[in-house]
Design a protein around this motif. Sequence first.
Motif, PDB file in Angstrom:
ATOM      1  N   ALA A   1      -1.313  -2.748   3.931  1.00 20.69           N
ATOM      2  CA  ALA A   1      -0.830  -1.797   2.929  1.00 20.69           C
ATOM      3  C   ALA A   1      -0.680  -0.430   3.584  1.00 20.69           C
ATOM      4  CB  ALA A   1      -1.799  -1.725   1.753  1.00 20.69           C
ATOM      5  N   SER A   2       0.537  -0.057   3.934  1.00 21.03           N
ATOM      6  CA  SER A   2       0.766   1.257   4.516  1.00 21.03           C
ATOM      7  C   SER A   2       0.582   2.332   3.450  1.00 21.03           C
ATOM      8  CB  SER A   2       2.179   1.319   5.102  1.00 21.03           C
ATOM      9  OG  SER A   2       2.373   2.514   5.807  1.00 21.03           O
ATOM     10  N   THR A   3       0.240   3.531   3.889  1.00 22.51           N
ATOM     11  CA  THR A   3      -0.023   4.626   2.956  1.00 22.51           C
ATOM     12  C   THR A   3       1.107   4.805   1.950  1.00 22.51           C
ATOM     13  OG1 THR A   3      -1.227   5.762   4.719  1.00 22.51           O
ATOM     14  CG2 THR A   3      -0.608   7.078   2.820  1.00 22.51           C
ATOM     15  N   GLN A   4       2.355   4.680   2.413  1.00 22.32           N
ATOM     16  CA  GLN A   4       3.520   4.916   1.553  1.00 22.32           C
ATOM     17  C   GLN A   4       3.735   3.816   0.520  1.00 22.32           C
ATOM     18  OE1 GLN A   4       3.285   4.661   4.849  1.00 22.32           O
ATOM     19  NE2 GLN A   4       4.913   5.781   5.894  1.00 22.32           N
ATOM     20  N   THR A   5       2.944   2.761   0.545  1.00 24.20           N
ATOM     21  CA  THR A   5       3.137   1.636  -0.365  1.00 24.20           C
ATOM     22  C   THR A   5       2.034   1.528  -1.408  1.00 24.20           C
ATOM     23  OG1 THR A   5       1.891  -0.009   0.934  1.00 24.20           O
ATOM     24  CG2 THR A   5       4.189   0.394   1.558  1.00 24.20           C
ATOM     25  N   LEU A   6       1.095   2.472  -1.414  1.00 22.43           N
ATOM     26  CA  LEU A   6      -0.085   2.401  -2.274  1.00 22.43           C
ATOM     27  C   LEU A   6       0.072   3.231  -3.545  1.00 22.43           C
ATOM     28  CD1 LEU A   6      -2.677   2.956   0.574  1.00 22.43           C
ATOM     29  CD2 LEU A   6      -2.594   0.872  -0.814  1.00 22.43           C
ATOM     30  N   LEU A   7      -0.502   2.741  -4.631  1.00 19.15           N
ATOM     31  CA  LEU A   7      -0.679   3.531  -5.854  1.00 19.15           C
ATOM     32  C   LEU A   7      -2.155   3.421  -6.218  1.00 19.15           C
ATOM     33  CD1 LEU A   7       0.569   5.261  -8.071  1.00 19.15           C
ATOM     34  CD2 LEU A   7       1.050   3.165  -9.357  1.00 19.15           C
ATOM     35  N   ILE A   8      -2.859   4.572  -6.222  1.00 18.36           N
ATOM     36  CA  ILE A   8      -4.310   4.583  -6.250  1.00 18.36           C
ATOM     37  C   ILE A   8      -4.824   5.486  -7.374  1.00 18.36           C
ATOM     38  CG2 ILE A   8      -6.391   4.991  -4.869  1.00 18.36           C
ATOM     39  CD1 ILE A   8      -4.663   4.878  -2.370  1.00 18.36           C
ATOM     40  N   PRO A   9      -5.829   5.056  -8.126  1.00 18.31           N
ATOM     41  CA  PRO A   9      -6.467   5.974  -9.077  1.00 18.31           C
ATOM     42  C   PRO A   9      -6.994   7.209  -8.353  1.00 18.31           C
ATOM     43  CG  PRO A   9      -7.165   3.713  -9.509  1.00 18.31           C
ATOM     44  CD  PRO A   9      -6.398   3.692  -8.207  1.00 18.31           C
ATOM     45  N   ALA A  10      -6.715   8.386  -8.899  1.00 19.41           N
ATOM     46  CA  ALA A  10      -7.096   9.630  -8.229  1.00 19.41           C
ATOM     47  C   ALA A  10      -8.598   9.709  -7.975  1.00 19.41           C
ATOM     48  CB  ALA A  10      -6.642  10.822  -9.075  1.00 19.41           C
ATOM     49  N   ALA A  11      -9.397   9.158  -8.892  1.00 17.66           N
ATOM     50  CA  ALA A  11     -10.854   9.232  -8.735  1.00 17.66           C
ATOM     51  C   ALA A  11     -11.315   8.525  -7.472  1.00 17.66           C
ATOM     52  CB  ALA A  11     -11.537   8.638  -9.958  1.00 17.66           C
ATOM     53  N   LEU A  12     -10.673   7.421  -7.105  1.00 16.20           N
ATOM     54  CA  LEU A  12     -11.056   6.701  -5.889  1.00 16.20           C
ATOM     55  C   LEU A  12     -10.762   7.525  -4.649  1.00 16.20           C
ATOM     56  CD1 LEU A  12      -9.889   3.019  -6.578  1.00 16.20           C
ATOM     57  CD2 LEU A  12     -12.217   3.934  -6.648  1.00 16.20           C
TER      58      LEU A  12
END
Length: 271
Positions: free
Chosen positions: A149-160
């Motif tokens: 999972a490259s950085t540009q392909t991630l969607l992450i909860p801000a809290a994490l």
Amino acid sequence: MGEAVSVVMPTYNRRQVLPRAIDSVLGQTVPVAELIVVDDGSTDGSIDYLRERAVLDSRIQIVETAHSGAAVARNHGIDLARGEYIAFQDSDDEWAPEFIERLLPHVTGRSDVVAFASHRVRHRDGSDAVVPGKQIRRPERELLFRSIASTQTLLIPAALLRARPFDARLRRFQDWDLCLSILEREGTEFVHEPTVAATLYRLDDSISEGSPAVRSASLRRILKQHRSLFLRHPFALARIVARAYLRPSAGPRGAVGSRVSPTSSSGARIT
């Protein structure tokens, strides 16, 4: 729904390709709430261009910093992001228009799920590789062995992300290190969206084009940082030890990509 998503984009002397990257973020079928562009000390006119774009779209927020590297720039953006979820785009890459549309349903209403899409890597010789090249049913297991999972392909909860942002001392594999840090938090899950929703272009000065010595040193740092995680998974431990000490030039994605023939806070000032 897209109003819940902040996008962070670090950039350094990428004036010629910035328009492509910015257009791909602002042109999403599900609009994003904001695009935080952190200029890492560019000297090629990027700032002037960014200011022109910000006048045209109020979602663009510009942050100027001294040159400190992409990880530090991303962390600045994370600190400023207001969205419930954060995505990242690099200033020399691009998303498909449906990138957010594909990923957002996987994470909506969840603070413990990270979604990622497949991506296309366009190499300098004109060849392509899709990563991952097939559906990943158990991403948590696969991520122990390699970066999928490259950085540009991630969607992450801000809290994490705020609990453990990017490691600014790591010169390679920052995306893998981030994913391993998230895995270390009990109860977190990864979901793979098999749609090829991003294109990454390998340029001459891309981080991914670094020397074997840099790759080896980075892998050793990851091994040290996540020692307790690898100790619980002996086969994954054996693989990273071999890559870091015995086969330092081994690439992180060779087994999961499909090759295609040739046919791509502190010190910050907000403006």
